[in-house]
Scaffold this motif. Structure first.
Motif, PDB file in Angstrom:
ATOM      1  N   SER A  45      11.443  35.788  52.099  1.00 56.08           N
ATOM      2  CA  SER A  45      12.273  35.636  53.294  1.00 56.08           C
ATOM      3  C   SER A  45      12.132  34.227  53.877  1.00 56.08           C
ATOM      4  N   PHE A  93      20.811  37.939  52.292  1.00 57.09           N
ATOM      5  CA  PHE A  93      20.687  37.071  53.466  1.00 57.09           C
ATOM      6  C   PHE A  93      21.970  36.268  53.665  1.00 57.09           C
ATOM      7  N   LEU A 110      18.296  40.389  59.360  1.00 58.63           N
ATOM      8  CA  LEU A 110      17.242  39.935  58.461  1.00 58.63           C
ATOM      9  C   LEU A 110      16.362  41.113  58.041  1.00 58.63           C
TER      10      LEU A 110
END
Length: 171
Positions: A45, A93, A110
């Motif tokens: 991430s 994303f 997210l």
């Protein structure tokens, strides 16, 4: 010369995160490394957030290659699933537009994207490893892996938002 800085930064960050992913995977035995993917999910991430498009994939390739060297018996599965995980994080994303034009992140998107990526890759990897005979079918074990992996993905998403907003957004 300045045009090389972003490329070298991307390579350095992706390599660092890939090595950290590798270390987090090899210190835990299987199947614990599949349940506690919080470090891997967090680093993928943050790779996307710091490096932009394909950032998670870069880090995943490094981690996957190192894991493949450490556990050659699972060739090419470890590498394929690592790259698929990175691609899925990057893709979701981007699709869900987790970053705003101002550089902030949309927390709900997210967390959702990272949780979906983690649980999807978890299910796919369990299915393939059982189907190919690498692992025996054990419904309770795989249910535990799926639940723990999904929770790890959600927690990693939440931690990503916190770290991004508090420390990394200004980089």
């Amino acid at each position: 010369m300045d045009s090389a800085k972003p490329t070298s930064r991307r390579v350095a960050v992706a390599t660092l995160f890939g090595v950290m992913i590798f270390v987090s995977k090899v210190i835990l035995p299987t199947p614990l490394d599949k349940m506690l993917v919080i470090v891997q999910a967090l680093l993928l991430s943050l790779s996307y957030l710091l490096l932009g498009r394909m950032g998670a994939t870069y880090a995943a390739v490094i981690g996957g290659l190192l894991t493949q060297v450490w556990r050659p018996v699972f060739f090419p599965l470890s590498l394929v699933f690592a790259v698929a995980y990175g691609l899925m994080v990057d893709g979701l994303f981007s699709i869900f537009r987790v970053r705003t034009s101002g550089g902030d992140v949309k927390a709900g998107r997210l967390v959702f994207s990272l949780t979906l990526s983690t649980s999807t890759i978890g299910v796919l990897s369990m299915y393939v490893t059982v189907t190919l005979g690498f692992m025996p079918w054990s419904p309770w074990l795989y249910a535990a892996v799926l639940v723990a992996g999904t929770v790890s993905g959600a927690l990693a998403g939440y931690l990503s938002v916190l770290l991004w907003r508090r420390y990394l957004a200004r980089l």
